[in-house]
Design an enzyme around this catalytic site. Structure first.
Site, PDB file in Angstrom:
ATOM      1  N   ASP A  29       0.864  -1.184   0.000  1.00 49.79           N
ATOM      2  CA  ASP A  29       0.000   0.000   0.000  1.00 49.79           C
ATOM      3  C   ASP A  29       0.899   1.232   0.000  1.00 49.79           C
ATOM      4  O   ASP A  29       1.860   1.316   0.774  1.00 49.79           O
ATOM      5  CB  ASP A  29      -0.910  -0.018   1.243  1.00 49.79           C
ATOM      6  CG  ASP A  29      -2.034   1.004   1.144  1.00 49.79           C
ATOM      7  OD1 ASP A  29      -1.748   2.199   0.942  1.00 49.79           O
ATOM      8  OD2 ASP A  29      -3.199   0.603   1.274  1.00 49.79           O
ATOM      9  N   ILE A  30       0.580   2.179  -0.859  1.00 51.67           N
ATOM     10  CA  ILE A  30       1.429   3.368  -1.010  1.00 51.67           C
ATOM     11  C   ILE A  30       1.295   4.324   0.182  1.00 51.67           C
ATOM     12  O   ILE A  30       2.168   5.157   0.421  1.00 51.67           O
ATOM     13  CB  ILE A  30       1.120   4.090  -2.356  1.00 51.67           C
ATOM     14  CG1 ILE A  30       2.306   4.907  -2.827  1.00 51.67           C
ATOM     15  CG2 ILE A  30      -0.142   4.918  -2.287  1.00 51.67           C
ATOM     16  CD1 ILE A  30       3.514   4.130  -3.213  1.00 51.67           C
ATOM     17  N   HIS A  93     -10.168  -5.637  -2.652  1.00 49.97           N
ATOM     18  CA  HIS A  93      -8.827  -5.829  -2.096  1.00 49.97           C
ATOM     19  C   HIS A  93      -8.902  -6.126  -0.609  1.00 49.97           C
ATOM     20  O   HIS A  93      -9.808  -5.688   0.083  1.00 49.97           O
ATOM     21  CB  HIS A  93      -7.922  -4.617  -2.355  1.00 49.97           C
ATOM     22  CG  HIS A  93      -8.512  -3.303  -1.941  1.00 49.97           C
ATOM     23  ND1 HIS A  93      -9.438  -2.633  -2.692  1.00 49.97           N
ATOM     24  CD2 HIS A  93      -8.305  -2.533  -0.839  1.00 49.97           C
ATOM     25  CE1 HIS A  93      -9.778  -1.503  -2.089  1.00 49.97           C
ATOM     26  NE2 HIS A  93      -9.112  -1.423  -0.958  1.00 49.97           N
ATOM     27  N   HIS A  95      -6.609  -5.739   2.828  1.00 51.59           N
ATOM     28  CA  HIS A  95      -5.441  -5.121   3.465  1.00 51.59           C
ATOM     29  C   HIS A  95      -4.815  -6.138   4.422  1.00 51.59           C
ATOM     30  O   HIS A  95      -5.528  -6.716   5.256  1.00 51.59           O
ATOM     31  CB  HIS A  95      -5.847  -3.906   4.307  1.00 51.59           C
ATOM     32  CG  HIS A  95      -6.398  -2.746   3.557  1.00 51.59           C
ATOM     33  ND1 HIS A  95      -5.661  -1.620   3.276  1.00 51.59           N
ATOM     34  CD2 HIS A  95      -7.640  -2.512   3.048  1.00 51.59           C
ATOM     35  CE1 HIS A  95      -6.423  -0.733   2.632  1.00 51.59           C
ATOM     36  NE2 HIS A  95      -7.629  -1.255   2.489  1.00 51.59           N
TER      37      HIS A  95
HETATM   38  P1  5GP Z   1      -9.838   1.376   0.517  1.00 49.79           P
HETATM   39  O1  5GP Z   1     -10.453   1.340  -0.878  1.00 49.79           O
HETATM   40  O2  5GP Z   1      -9.677   0.002   1.098  1.00 49.79           O
HETATM   41  O3  5GP Z   1     -10.602   2.297   1.423  1.00 49.79           O
HETATM   42  O4  5GP Z   1      -8.379   1.997   0.388  1.00 49.79           O
HETATM   43  C1  5GP Z   1      -7.608   1.823  -0.766  1.00 49.79           C
HETATM   44  C2  5GP Z   1      -6.159   1.682  -0.401  1.00 49.79           C
HETATM   45  O5  5GP Z   1      -5.422   1.673  -1.611  1.00 49.79           O
HETATM   46  C3  5GP Z   1      -5.597   2.813   0.455  1.00 49.79           C
HETATM   47  O6  5GP Z   1      -4.981   2.269   1.616  1.00 49.79           O
HETATM   48  C4  5GP Z   1      -4.598   3.518  -0.454  1.00 49.79           C
HETATM   49  O7  5GP Z   1      -3.448   3.960   0.216  1.00 49.79           O
HETATM   50  C5  5GP Z   1      -4.252   2.437  -1.468  1.00 49.79           C
HETATM   51  N1  5GP Z   1      -3.923   2.987  -2.777  1.00 49.79           N
HETATM   52  C6  5GP Z   1      -4.671   3.866  -3.493  1.00 49.79           C
HETATM   53  N2  5GP Z   1      -4.063   4.154  -4.666  1.00 49.79           N
HETATM   54  C7  5GP Z   1      -2.916   3.426  -4.684  1.00 49.79           C
HETATM   55  C8  5GP Z   1      -1.865   3.310  -5.641  1.00 49.79           C
HETATM   56  O8  5GP Z   1      -1.854   3.922  -6.714  1.00 49.79           O
HETATM   57  N3  5GP Z   1      -0.836   2.478  -5.304  1.00 49.79           N
HETATM   58  C9  5GP Z   1      -0.822   1.776  -4.138  1.00 49.79           C
HETATM   59  N4  5GP Z   1       0.245   0.974  -3.936  1.00 49.79           N
HETATM   60  N5  5GP Z   1      -1.785   1.867  -3.215  1.00 49.79           N
HETATM   61  C10 5GP Z   1      -2.829   2.693  -3.488  1.00 49.79           C
END
Ligand code: 5GP
Length: 130
Positions: A29-30, A93, A95
């Protein structure tokens, strides 16, 4: 329009890759909550995790388990926590977050700012245990 995660799978957007097979992909995660915070995705684009076919969801968890076992070996932590939110990116996804306390998996916490070299090092360490 492909999701940002599909673009990552296709190599159109860079990532710190952990593992891949024909159906799943894992990368750091970035904006990590903890060092080693990894996302596991199906290559198939589906927004909501629980819309995945039963077998794909089951196999995704087995794929995630291998990553979690590797994370636990190289990242000092009590456990690897599992979270599903999906509020930001509409591509299912999981985590996987190395954690020492419940507070470590609070998504309201400030995210770690890591240098690219640190991401590379962490990804490399996890990969060595796969
Ligand atoms: P969620 O959809 O579960 O609420 O969060 C999405 C997750 O994806 C976040 O923790 C965010 O940091 C990660 N994320 C979003 N865009 C990118 C990206 O371009 N690259 C990476 N490696 N992680 C990402």
């Amino acid at each position: 329009m492909p999701t940002i995660f599909t673009k990552i799978v296709n190599g159109e957007i860079p990532c710190y890759k952990i593992a891949e097979d024909d159906r799943f992909f894992a990368f750091l995660d970035i904006n990590p909550l903890a060092k080693g915070h990894t996302l596991v995705i199906p290559k198939q684009e589906t927004d909501y995790l629980f819309d995945l076919d039963d077998q794909l969801l089951a196999d995704m968890n087995v794929f995630a388990k291998k990553i979690a076992v590797a994370q636990k070996k190289v990242i000092p932590c009590k456990r690897v926590g599992v979270a599903v939110l999906g509020l930001e990116v509409p591509h299912a996804h999981i985590h996987l977050i190395p954690m020492n306390s419940e507070a470590d998996v609070n998504f309201s916490n400030p995210k770690l700012k890591l240098a690219s070299e640190e991401f590379e090092e962490i990804a490399g360490l996890i990969r060595t245990e796969l």
